[in-house]
Each structure stands twice: as C-alpha cells, then as structure tokens.
Design a protein around this motif. Structure first.
Motif, mmCIF file in Angstrom:
data_model
loop_
_atom_site.group_PDB
_atom_site.id
_atom_site.type_symbol
_atom_site.label_atom_id
_atom_site.label_comp_id
_atom_site.label_asym_id
_atom_site.label_seq_id
_atom_site.Cartn_x
_atom_site.Cartn_y
_atom_site.Cartn_z
ATOM 1 N N SER A 37 -8.049 -42.821 -25.648
ATOM 2 C CA SER A 37 -7.562 -42.477 -24.316
ATOM 3 C C SER A 37 -6.709 -43.621 -23.783
ATOM 4 C CB SER A 37 -8.725 -42.199 -23.359
ATOM 5 O OG SER A 37 -9.471 -43.379 -23.120
ATOM 6 N N ASP A 75 -8.717 -42.218 -16.725
ATOM 7 C CA ASP A 75 -8.625 -42.120 -18.178
ATOM 8 C C ASP A 75 -8.185 -40.725 -18.605
ATOM 9 O OD1 ASP A 75 -9.276 -44.698 -18.744
ATOM 10 O OD2 ASP A 75 -11.372 -44.304 -19.231
ATOM 11 N N TYR A 76 -7.253 -40.688 -19.579
ATOM 12 C CA TYR A 76 -6.771 -39.422 -20.127
ATOM 13 C C TYR A 76 -6.926 -39.455 -21.647
ATOM 14 C CZ TYR A 76 -4.599 -38.706 -15.559
ATOM 15 O OH TYR A 76 -4.382 -38.547 -14.211
ATOM 16 N N PRO A 77 -7.669 -38.514 -22.226
ATOM 17 C CA PRO A 77 -7.877 -38.516 -23.680
ATOM 18 C C PRO A 77 -6.617 -38.097 -24.428
ATOM 19 C CG PRO A 77 -8.866 -36.561 -22.718
ATOM 20 C CD PRO A 77 -8.400 -37.410 -21.567
#
Length: 248
Positions: free
Chosen positions: A150, A157-159
């Motif tokens: 991420s 948070d962005y996966p």
C-alpha cells in the motif's frame, strides 16, 4: 484447448443452458453454471463444485466470488464489466473505479483476507486514472512497488493491485498489441487498447504464472482475428479473450 477451470464471459448472448451443454461435450471434469444473484453482465462457468465458489458481493456489473478449494488458501475472484467509453466520460469512469475499489475492499473485509484477483473489461487502458489512481484501482506496472502492499496519500493508506497487463502492451510478446482495436479519423488515435485486464493483489503475485498470461487470438482452429489482424467481431467478439493461471 486451454484447459480452463473458470470461464468468465461478459455480455454473452448464448443462453447459459445451451453453452453449458456445448462446453461439456469435450470437458472432463464437467462444467457447472455459477449462477449470479444480481449481476446481469457476467456469466461464469467452472469445473469446480459450486459449493467451493460462492458469491460474496454482486452488482449489475460486478460479481465477487470466494474460491475456497480443499487444502488451499481461499481467494476472491472479482469479475467486472465497467461502462463503455461510448456512454461514460473519463471522469465518470474514474468515479466508477472508486466505487469498484470500495466494493472490493468491503468484500475483502468480509472474507478476512486480501487475496483478490480482479478480471474483466475495464473499458480503460492500464495507464488511465481510474486504473492507476490511489482511490481507484491503484494498479501499478511494477511488481516491486506492488509488493509494498500500500501507499499513504494525505494520511490514508491505499492498497495496491499489480497489473501484469503492462507486459503485453505492444507486439513484442504477442501477435496482438492489445485486446481491443479502435481507429478513428482524429489526429490522436491509439488504435490498440488493453481494456481487458487481470489485476492481482500483492499477496497473489508469487502464485501467478506470468508465462501463462496471454491474449488469445485462436479458438481451436478458428481465428479470432481478421485478415488485417484485428478482432473479428462478426465471428466472435470485438474484444480478444485473456487466459491466466494461478497455482493454488
């Protein structure tokens, strides 16, 4: 020909019962129709028993199934057909990608893991904002970057998804430089597009067979491309199919 265990079709005009009979003329084990509850755009046929391939979430254009085979870690199989550029602006396609990302993450929370593969007609190329943006699908061309799992943007948070389709852009590895062809009289035209894609979460990268990722141009003895090398929509479809393999 390709010994397919899970067959995913978008906008198939052949009735499922007719197609099932035809598939099973030459298949052992037999295929079963993995019926959808609310997804109208996607049909799935599988040689796995249906109790191992259960729906988690569905919309009219998306179905997410849990593939839970005995003795293996379960994975989520998400199949999608997003709206065409003929009916959606780039901004609307990006917005649809944000919604798709949210539904996938919600399904991962339900299943308790992030072992997700997303496949289908995104109607966007790998480099378009809906595919690469952090709040969209966040699919990157680098395996090393994807394995960071991420990234943080403005405190959130962005996966990642890893997008192996970048490796098939152009005609070095394959006779078809994309999965969809469109030519116009405009000054700028890309001709070939990679609208049909498979994206994998970093947790599945080690079991993804990169050698088996292919754009298919033949079905048995039938050519799916015309004499000019573009998809033969009169015979089959204006999109070319993909084949990929996960070693579960």
């Amino acid at each position: 020909t390709h010994n397919i265990d899970v067959l995913i079709l978008a906008e198939c005009v052949i009735p499922p019962d007719v197609l099932l009979v035809d598939l099973n003329k030459h298949s052992r084990p037999l295929y079963d129709y993995a019926r959808s509850i609310g997804c109208e755009k996607i049909e799935i046929f599988t040689r796995f028993p249906r109790q191992f391939f259960k729906p988690i979430s569905e919309t009219d254009r998306l179905t997410i199934r849990s593939l839970n085979l005995p003795g293996t870690d379960s994975i989520n199989v998400a199949a999608v057909h997003l709206p065409s550029k003929l009916h959606q602006s780039a901004e609307s396609q990006s917005a649809a990608s944000i919604e798709l990302s949210y539904i996938i993450k919600k399904a991962e929370a339900i299943s308790g893991h992030t072992r997700t593969v997303l496949v289908g007609d995104l109607n966007m190329d790998p480099f378009e904002s809906g595919v690469i943006s952090a709040n969209g699908l966040h699919a990157v061309s680098s395996r090393k970057i994807a394995e960071r799992k991420s990234r943080t943007v403005q405190g959130k948070d962005y996966p990642f998804f890893y997008n192996p389709m970048w490796n098939l852009l152009g005609d070095v590895r394959t006779s078809s430089p994309g999965s969809y062809y469109y030519s116009s009289a405009e000054y700028v035209t890309r001709f070939w597009h990679m609208f049909d894609q498979v994206l994998i979460r970093p947790s599945l990268v080690d079991i993804f067979d990169f050698k088996e990722l292919k754009i298919i141009t033949t079905a048995g003895t039938e050519l799916l491309i015309s004499d000019t090398g573009i998809p033969n929509k009169r015979l089959a479809s204006d999109h070319l199919p993909l084949v990929f393999e996960l070693s579960l």
